[in-house]
Design a protein around this motif. Structure first.
Motif, PDB file in Angstrom:
ATOM      1  N   ASP A 101       0.812  -1.216   0.000  1.00 48.20           N
ATOM      2  CA  ASP A 101       0.000   0.000   0.000  1.00 48.20           C
ATOM      3  C   ASP A 101       0.844   1.264   0.000  1.00 48.20           C
ATOM      4  O   ASP A 101       0.396   2.302  -0.456  1.00 48.20           O
ATOM      5  N   ALA A 102       2.060   1.207   0.527  1.00 45.76           N
ATOM      6  CA  ALA A 102       2.937   2.379   0.579  1.00 45.76           C
ATOM      7  C   ALA A 102       4.111   2.168  -0.364  1.00 45.76           C
ATOM      8  O   ALA A 102       4.500   1.044  -0.660  1.00 45.76           O
ATOM      9  N   LEU A 103       4.649   3.260  -0.844  1.00 52.88           N
ATOM     10  CA  LEU A 103       5.866   3.219  -1.637  1.00 52.88           C
ATOM     11  C   LEU A 103       7.000   3.657  -0.733  1.00 52.88           C
ATOM     12  O   LEU A 103       6.983   4.775  -0.196  1.00 52.88           O
ATOM     13  N   CYS A 104       7.971   2.788  -0.529  1.00 51.93           N
ATOM     14  CA  CYS A 104       9.110   3.089   0.341  1.00 51.93           C
ATOM     15  C   CYS A 104      10.322   3.410  -0.516  1.00 51.93           C
ATOM     16  O   CYS A 104      10.710   2.624  -1.381  1.00 51.93           O
ATOM     17  N   ILE A 105      10.912   4.572  -0.263  1.00 49.68           N
ATOM     18  CA  ILE A 105      12.030   5.062  -1.073  1.00 49.68           C
ATOM     19  C   ILE A 105      13.284   5.176  -0.225  1.00 49.68           C
ATOM     20  O   ILE A 105      13.261   5.711   0.879  1.00 49.68           O
ATOM     21  N   ARG A 106      14.389   4.706  -0.786  1.00 49.26           N
ATOM     22  CA  ARG A 106      15.718   4.923  -0.192  1.00 49.26           C
ATOM     23  C   ARG A 106      16.426   5.933  -1.077  1.00 49.26           C
ATOM     24  O   ARG A 106      16.619   5.692  -2.270  1.00 49.26           O
ATOM     25  N   GLU A 107      16.768   7.084  -0.515  1.00 48.07           N
ATOM     26  CA  GLU A 107      17.485   8.106  -1.264  1.00 48.07           C
ATOM     27  C   GLU A 107      18.976   7.848  -1.135  1.00 48.07           C
ATOM     28  O   GLU A 107      19.470   7.588  -0.041  1.00 48.07           O
ATOM     29  N   VAL A 108      19.696   7.907  -2.259  1.00 52.79           N
ATOM     30  CA  VAL A 108      21.141   7.681  -2.264  1.00 52.79           C
ATOM     31  C   VAL A 108      21.827   8.876  -2.904  1.00 52.79           C
ATOM     32  O   VAL A 108      21.584   9.183  -4.072  1.00 52.79           O
ATOM     33  N   CYS A 147      19.899  18.778  -5.188  1.00 55.08           N
ATOM     34  CA  CYS A 147      18.777  17.863  -5.418  1.00 55.08           C
ATOM     35  C   CYS A 147      18.202  17.369  -4.098  1.00 55.08           C
ATOM     36  O   CYS A 147      16.984  17.218  -3.963  1.00 55.08           O
ATOM     37  N   GLU A 148      19.051  17.148  -3.115  1.00 55.12           N
ATOM     38  CA  GLU A 148      18.569  16.688  -1.806  1.00 55.12           C
ATOM     39  C   GLU A 148      17.669  17.735  -1.157  1.00 55.12           C
ATOM     40  O   GLU A 148      16.695  17.388  -0.485  1.00 55.12           O
ATOM     41  N   MET A 149      17.994  18.997  -1.351  1.00 51.09           N
ATOM     42  CA  MET A 149      17.155  20.062  -0.788  1.00 51.09           C
ATOM     43  C   MET A 149      15.763  20.018  -1.410  1.00 51.09           C
ATOM     44  O   MET A 149      14.758  20.182  -0.716  1.00 51.09           O
ATOM     45  N   GLU A 150      15.705  19.772  -2.715  1.00 50.42           N
ATOM     46  CA  GLU A 150      14.410  19.702  -3.400  1.00 50.42           C
ATOM     47  C   GLU A 150      13.658  18.428  -3.008  1.00 50.42           C
ATOM     48  O   GLU A 150      12.439  18.437  -2.866  1.00 50.42           O
ATOM     49  N   ILE A 151      14.380  17.333  -2.807  1.00 50.82           N
ATOM     50  CA  ILE A 151      13.753  16.083  -2.363  1.00 50.82           C
ATOM     51  C   ILE A 151      13.170  16.267  -0.962  1.00 50.82           C
ATOM     52  O   ILE A 151      12.050  15.828  -0.681  1.00 50.82           O
ATOM     53  N   SER A 152      13.902  16.935  -0.086  1.00 49.67           N
ATOM     54  CA  SER A 152      13.392  17.133   1.279  1.00 49.67           C
ATOM     55  C   SER A 152      12.151  18.028   1.280  1.00 49.67           C
ATOM     56  O   SER A 152      11.296  17.899   2.149  1.00 49.67           O
ATOM     57  N   ALA A 153      12.027  18.892   0.279  1.00 46.97           N
ATOM     58  CA  ALA A 153      10.840  19.745   0.180  1.00 46.97           C
ATOM     59  C   ALA A 153       9.580  18.930  -0.098  1.00 46.97           C
ATOM     60  O   ALA A 153       8.468  19.387   0.173  1.00 46.97           O
ATOM     61  N   LEU A 154       9.743  17.711  -0.613  1.00 45.13           N
ATOM     62  CA  LEU A 154       8.578  16.861  -0.874  1.00 45.13           C
ATOM     63  C   LEU A 154       7.828  16.521   0.416  1.00 45.13           C
ATOM     64  O   LEU A 154       6.651  16.186   0.384  1.00 45.13           O
ATOM     65  N   TYR A 192       3.581  19.706  -0.596  1.00 42.20           N
ATOM     66  CA  TYR A 192       3.630  18.485  -1.407  1.00 42.20           C
ATOM     67  C   TYR A 192       3.099  17.274  -0.641  1.00 42.20           C
ATOM     68  O   TYR A 192       2.466  16.409  -1.221  1.00 42.20           O
ATOM     69  N   ASN A 193       3.403  17.174   0.649  1.00 39.73           N
ATOM     70  CA  ASN A 193       2.869  16.149   1.538  1.00 39.73           C
ATOM     71  C   ASN A 193       2.856  14.751   0.926  1.00 39.73           C
ATOM     72  O   ASN A 193       1.813  14.101   0.847  1.00 39.73           O
ATOM     73  N   ILE A 194       4.017  14.262   0.520  1.00 33.08           N
ATOM     74  CA  ILE A 194       4.039  12.961  -0.135  1.00 33.08           C
ATOM     75  C   ILE A 194       3.652  11.818   0.799  1.00 33.08           C
ATOM     76  O   ILE A 194       3.180  10.789   0.336  1.00 33.08           O
ATOM     77  N   GLU A 195       3.826  12.000   2.096  1.00 34.62           N
ATOM     78  CA  GLU A 195       3.397  10.942   3.016  1.00 34.62           C
ATOM     79  C   GLU A 195       1.890  10.771   2.965  1.00 34.62           C
ATOM     80  O   GLU A 195       1.392   9.669   3.182  1.00 34.62           O
ATOM     81  N   GLY A 196       1.178  11.821   2.663  1.00 35.57           N
ATOM     82  CA  GLY A 196      -0.265  11.725   2.492  1.00 35.57           C
ATOM     83  C   GLY A 196      -0.649  10.885   1.285  1.00 35.57           C
ATOM     84  O   GLY A 196      -1.760  10.374   1.192  1.00 35.57           O
TER      85      GLY A 196
END
Length: 135
Positions: A3-10, A18-25, A30-34
């Motif tokens: 049911d959830a998508l689990c992501i490992r960022e590398v 790019c990490e700053m923009e990813i953390s903005a999610l 954006y509320n990607i956990e929602g």
């Protein structure tokens, strides 16, 4: 994938743009956990790898091991110009270049850095491709 998508960022050698923009999610806009998307600390718990930066020679083996530790079916999204093309670093004594020279990539998200919405589109595009392949 459940049911959830689990992501490992590398971070394979990025400048952290790019990490700053990813953390903005994760912010309320954006509320990607929602959406049922969450970041995990272990590749063994991940469905997807989100890879940034040109792959530095020091990160090449770590990236391969992370990819190997991620269970099937796994997805890989290369985020940012450096991950997609090698960017300004290209391939040199210090870098292997783009991510797909080290591990297979399903979707690329260009930009320096890409906006959070484009990263989210790339994530969803990879998931959509996987669902279509299964059908």
């Amino acid at each position: 994938m459940g049911d959830a998508l689990c992501i490992r960022e590398v971070d394979a050698g990025s400048c952290n743009g790019c990490e700053m923009e990813i953390s903005a999610l994760g912010n309320p806009y954006y509320n990607i956990e929602g959406l049922g998307i969450k970041f995990v600390a272990s590749p063994r718990h991940a469905d997807m790898l989100l890879v940034t930066g040109p792959v530095s020679r020091n990160m090449e083996m770590a990236l391969k091991r992370t990819f190997d530790a991620t269970p099937e079916p796994k997805l890989v999204v290369a985020v940012g110009d450096c991950a997609c093309t090698g960017g300004i670093f290209g391939e040199s004594y210090a870098t292997c270049g783009r991510v797909d020279k080290v591990i297979p990539v399903d979707v690329t998200v260009p930009g320096c850095p890409p906006e959070p919405i484009d990263i989210l589109r790339g994530i969803l595009q990879a998931v959509r491709r996987r669902v279509v392949q299964r059908s």
